[in-house]
Design a protein around this motif. Sequence first.
Motif, short mmCIF file in Angstrom:
data_model
loop_
_atom_site.label_atom_id
_atom_site.label_comp_id
_atom_site.label_asym_id
_atom_site.label_seq_id
_atom_site.Cartn_x
_atom_site.Cartn_y
_atom_site.Cartn_z
N ARG A 173 3.92 -9.08 -1.46
CA ARG A 173 4.80 -8.57 -0.40
C ARG A 173 4.04 -7.66 0.54
O ARG A 173 4.61 -7.08 1.45
CB ARG A 173 5.98 -7.82 -1.02
N ASN A 174 2.74 -7.50 0.29
CA ASN A 174 1.94 -6.63 1.16
C ASN A 174 0.54 -7.19 1.25
O ASN A 174 0.18 -8.12 0.54
CB ASN A 174 1.90 -5.21 0.59
N GLU A 238 13.30 -10.75 0.28
CA GLU A 238 14.24 -9.74 0.76
C GLU A 238 15.61 -9.87 0.14
O GLU A 238 16.32 -8.91 -0.05
CB GLU A 238 14.33 -9.80 2.29
N GLU A 245 15.07 0.06 -3.94
CA GLU A 245 13.76 -0.08 -4.58
C GLU A 245 12.76 0.87 -3.94
O GLU A 245 12.77 1.09 -2.73
CB GLU A 245 13.29 -1.53 -4.43
N CYS A 246 11.90 1.44 -4.77
CA CYS A 246 10.93 2.42 -4.25
C CYS A 246 9.80 1.70 -3.51
O CYS A 246 9.16 0.81 -4.08
CB CYS A 246 10.37 3.23 -5.40
N PRO A 247 9.52 2.08 -2.25
CA PRO A 247 8.50 1.37 -1.47
C PRO A 247 7.11 1.47 -2.06
O PRO A 247 6.24 0.69 -1.72
CB PRO A 247 8.54 2.06 -0.10
N TYR A 250 5.50 -1.73 -3.43
CA TYR A 250 4.91 -2.79 -2.62
C TYR A 250 4.14 -2.24 -1.41
O TYR A 250 3.93 -2.93 -0.42
CB TYR A 250 5.97 -3.80 -2.15
N ALA A 251 3.70 -0.98 -1.53
CA ALA A 251 2.94 -0.37 -0.43
C ALA A 251 1.51 -0.88 -0.43
O ALA A 251 0.96 -1.21 -1.48
CB ALA A 251 2.95 1.15 -0.59
N SER A 255 -1.49 2.63 2.67
CA SER A 255 -0.21 3.34 2.62
C SER A 255 -0.16 4.26 1.40
O SER A 255 0.35 5.37 1.46
CB SER A 255 0.93 2.33 2.58
N TRP A 261 4.08 5.33 2.72
CA TRP A 261 5.29 4.68 2.20
C TRP A 261 6.47 5.65 2.14
O TRP A 261 7.62 5.25 2.10
CB TRP A 261 5.02 4.09 0.80
N TRP A 280 15.51 6.73 -3.45
CA TRP A 280 15.11 5.42 -3.96
C TRP A 280 15.15 5.42 -5.48
O TRP A 280 15.09 6.48 -6.11
CB TRP A 280 13.67 5.12 -3.52
#
Length: 1499
Positions: A173-174, A238, A245-247, A250-251, A255, A261, A280
């Motif tokens: 996702r990143n 998505e 969800e905590c970013p 997927y940072a 980041s 993030w 989150w």
Amino acid sequence: MVEAMAQFGGGGGGYVGSSQKPIFETGSFTGYHSTPFTLGKGYLSAAHTFKQPLCGNEEGWGPLSPIRYDFTPCFIDVWVASVAAFGIIFGSIAVWWLVKKKTPGPVDKDWHFWTKQILLGLIIADVAVQLAFQIVAYPNIWFGDFRVYTTVATIVSLFVVFIIQWLEHSRLRNANGVVLFYWLFLIISLAVKLRSLISQKIYEESLPYFVTYTVGLGLALVEFFFEWLWPKKNSAYEVLVEEDECPVEYATVFSRLTFSWLTPLMKYGYSTFLTEEDLWALAKDDTTKVTGSAFGNAWEKQLETKEHPNLWMAMFHAYGGPYILAAFFKIGNDISQFTQPQLLRLLISWVATYGKEQEPEPVIKGAAIALGMFAVAVFQTTMIHQYFQLTFVTGMRIKGGLTSAIYKKALKLSNEGRKSKSTGDIVNYMAVDAQRLQDLTQFAQQVWSAPFQIVICMVSLYHLVGWSMLAGIGVMIVMIPVNGLIARFMKNLQKQQMKNKDARSRLIAEIVNNMKSIKLYAWGAAFMNKLNYIRNDQELKNLRKIGAGQAFANFTWSSTPFLVSCSTFAVFVFSGSRPLTTDIVFACLALFNLLTFPLAVLPMVITSIIEASVAVGRLTSYLTAEELQSDAVTIKPPVEEIGEETISIRDATFSWDRHQNKTVLNDINFTVHKGELSCIVGMVGAGKSSFLQSILGDLWKVKGQVEVHGNIAYASQSSWIMNATVRENIIFGYRYDSSFYEKTVKACALLDDFAQLPDGDETVVGERGISLSGGQKARVALARAVYARADIYLLDDVLSAVDSHVGRHIINNVLGPKGLLASKTRILATNSIPVLVESDYICMLKEGEIAEKGTYRQLMAMKGLVFNLMKTYGQNESNGTSPNSSPEGSDSETSTVIDAEGSNSQEKDDMEEAQEGLSTLQAIRPGPGSSSLSTPKPRTGSMTTLRRASAASFNGPRGKLSDEENPSSRTKQAKEFSEQGKVKWSVYGEYAKTANLVAVIIYLVTLVAAQSAGIGGNFWLKTWTDENTKAGKNMNVGKYLGLYFVFGVGAAALTVLQTLILWIFCSIEASRKLHERMATAIFRSPMSFFDVTPAGRILNRFSSDIYRVDEVLARTFNMLFVNLAKSGFTLVVISVSTPPFTALIIPLGAMYIWIQRYYLRTSRELKRLDSVSRSPIYAHFQESLGGISTIRAYRQQDRFELENEWRVDNNLRAYFPSISANRWLAVRLEFIGAVVILSAAGFAVISVANGSGLSPGWVGLAMSYALQITTSLNWIVRQTVEVETNIVSVERVLEYARLPSEAPEIVHRNRPPVSWPSRGEVEFTNYSTRYREGLDLVLKNVNLDIKSHEKIGVVGRTGAGKSSLTLALFRIIEADTGHISIDGLNTSNIGLLDLRRRLAIIPQDAALFEGTIRDNLDPGHVHDDTELWSVLEHARLKDHVSSMEGGLEAKVHEGGKHRVLFYSYDFTHTLPFCLLRFLSALFFLLCLCCVASTARLSV
């Protein structure tokens, strides 16, 4: 060099001028030079043969070119080749990881993906074209040349990156971290190579190659930003992603390194006040479920493999991975921070080459040093904050894991395990010991890091000043014990301060709890004096000593770096002939500044480790404590048929403690069958409760066998009620079944109680069920058991707390042969005769053995022990209870009769039908129009709903949403008002005023003076070293060293003065005034304020808020102002040395303020959420410890463990962003600091290069300050937050200082005559009153005339207004209409003190105060001993008081407990004392009225 130039001159130019000229010209920042000839052989030139291995260029491997200020063409490719190797090696690993570990998702390949891949294809084509140019340019040797290999390796690495980017599109996702770093490193290496190509003038030699190369670099830049900053579209993901969800999960790697993030939360927190819902979720690895099981597994391994399990090792195995990684980050940080002084030295040396009679070095060298300092600062920031984040996260995981382990262990502890561990101890393991281990993670790495830093520093210093550095080290070592002595002195003062605080807190608690008595007796002034004595003469006096100690500690702290540098320089100057130059001095100062931290932190680390070791010892002993006997009870499946055996105990002996020979139950043989009601009877202490506990498995089984068929429901002797709604207490984790719930509450006689409770069965009952009466608690606990629909019911004396008629109702509808539980096994420990008559079997216990057993008739016929017991209890019951008496009042104990006929007709169809369609929760609050319970329902009599209750799914903890779901709930306590957002400036102004404005101004002046003296000392050093550099020797040593010493000592002395002024004249003065104002306001507040304000809330203002005003606020303000001054002076010094820097101050300042404001708002709310969510963890834990037997009996350990985990996670959800916010801020501020360093160095380089004549001394001075600015900038924001957090305490104190006051104590125009009241005539005229605004009238139009010498008795039922009448006389409540006259004088017109002093009263709630007996009789000390002994004799207490040690001076402790005799003044002694006060008033005053509480005195 000249030969080399002649050899490599090439072209038509040839060599011109001095040997250094061409090299200097090529040393520009960009590499561009206007020299008309080409210098040396360019990148595309090659010899016919290899003169050096793999390098066909004539300049060879270098690394520096002998002709240009540049790398050689071969060596320049080493950087590019390194990046290519990184791409191939780590890229291959990344490809393997993506293929093996990540599953592809159905993500469409959109334009974003194709654009990225096409760009990459173009870059590969571009590099291939460059390869073609190289092959053409190196015709004979291209196959063996390193430059060709580099280009080929670059193409291969780009193909690897192409594959990664292809794979990551559907799998991640990143952007992949390897790819991002590859592009970053590639761009940097290509940029360095581009400068070299410009320096070689390759654009003149081969323009097509140059254009191809620059296009490739441009495309790489675009590709990098595309990959990094352009958000990917993850449509398929998505949908699956949880909303909260905590970013961080997927940072991207950048980041994570910059904590970007967190930016969305910081933005949101800036615009709105954060609430729990905005946070989150935790990352999966941080949840308590994961951390708890990780620790659990590691601890199990320790228990299995080692005789003495090691908690340290268990924690290391569970959480050590990230912590070891943190150590590598720490090494990176430590090395980089000691690189900075070396770079500073190089920069000063470079500047020095521009002096007179010196050959200047090229600009690129100065620029490279400046960029190096910037890069090192950024690298250091990245390393230290990754280290901090990992240590904090490890600490967070340790806390979560240990909390979970402690909770789980508490549910398994046996009686022996619990014996030595009180509830308070176990809560402390969680609150204190686990916290200490969490805190240790921040310091533990300093154990190796501090010595490592000291060693690096000493080595660096040795290279600078040789053995002279030992003088400085010696001073530091001497200062360590000095600081230790100060610390010990401060510790003793703090201990004394704690005692003073405790004494004041106890007195405040007594005053608040007994405020009614104080007002009635008009003792406000006496208690205010007592409070002022403890506050001013003890607490603040000690605080002044603490302030002086603090000042001395500041002196040693601030003078140490100066003394170290002074001694080192003195020894250096006197012991050697080398001049003390700028490059030595300022590099040394930078190193000494770095050395103070590890030296200061080592003692703290040692203390922390000792504390943590104690915690580990305590936790180990707890976690290895004995658990319940696993084979005490054999659990078998439930039986189906009535009459089948459900419990059998054979030849069993039980003990409370396995290590003692003492048994509690001996040779028990007992059997019970399905459908039977068995009663266990016996005298108090015979073992009835132990008998039930043995069936639950809570006792140690010495021998024998216990078998239980099916589930158990249990109601303990002292009912355990949770802090939840009544309904949640009854349902107890099972699914809600409205039909059976209604039956249960009817059968347990709870309907009328629901009608009386403010919110029906949705009433929140408070801690330990405080809002329920004893009988209500017992019936709720019974309803919980009934609702569980278990197979076996163990009920411990559930009828003792209820009325006889309610008991009869419960027997008929629950326990008896026609009750709800008729088909179940019921075992009841009781001595209640009505239920014995209904029982199927009775078992008599005596001294832990079964003395008699049989049916009721058999035992009565035997005329044995049971017969005698019945006789005894029967007589007691007939004598002690009248038909109408009721311990709770028969209003609440209703006897609702329900029809339970046909309860045994269990129809299979109904059973199955009832399994489906369970209705949702609805509040039961039968009111006038409600028929939800009275309406008959179909199948009422059927027993279908007695199928086994099914557990409800867990949706977060009970009561979590009650506030939002039911805003009209009346049982919620009003929340304490708390300001949101920024504290108003008026509060700061008010605080400054109370602190004495003149003292504040003097403090600020001394602060600026101290900072100026510090800078003066360094400026003096700069002047001296500039002189030495010019002269080439040490000039005027005595003069310069002496003045430097004066500056240093002056700065330290001013620091002491500044601290003393701040503490003694500002802070303590302010806290004295604020406390006095608040205390006065509390004493003058009307009684209605105390009725609506919980005592804890008032005590909180006097304890934690006053503590902050006393001790924390001054320290915080001081640190804030000191760092503001430091930063201000730093900017001034840099601006003076390089004026262009001033242009940057405004944009940097704006950026700084913007970041700070972002942080301030969000951080404040996150801290609040963290503290708010912490107390429910401990509350739930304490509550669970009280009901462990119940939880275990219902086998609900898993649900309670889950709830504990949920609560811990809820707290960590606020804690994690809170610590991450600190990192977010620090990374950004330190980046600004790095920009300041770059600007200061860069402008110095530009200034020097343009011939400004800037001296090395100025550059050294400016840069040594610039290197420290990062820390100051960081502290400013931190302290701003601290000031904001703590100034709230001033705001809260001021809020109470402005409370509305009751009527004036003395009205000078209306003072009653001295002899008033002489007759005692009282008249009420149309008198009405209410307790406070908004409530109903309690007295309505009372007209009453009492003549002189009349004795009046006021009677009425509870709540009729007897006490209100008395309180009205004393104006505790004021008239709504009408008035009261005494001896013809309207009492509303005179002062309260005049009124209350002339009347006497015995209050309804009698109370004693801590102090002496004399203080209790006469707080104002206005009567002599004769009078006091006389009244003691009247109250028949003279003999008792004279027998006590001290007589009238005998001590009475808090709550009336006499410590010497361990004699508690219960009501029988407390009341006579109140009578005595009343009598002591009689000597001068007329006795007017007393609220008779004589019911509590012995007859």
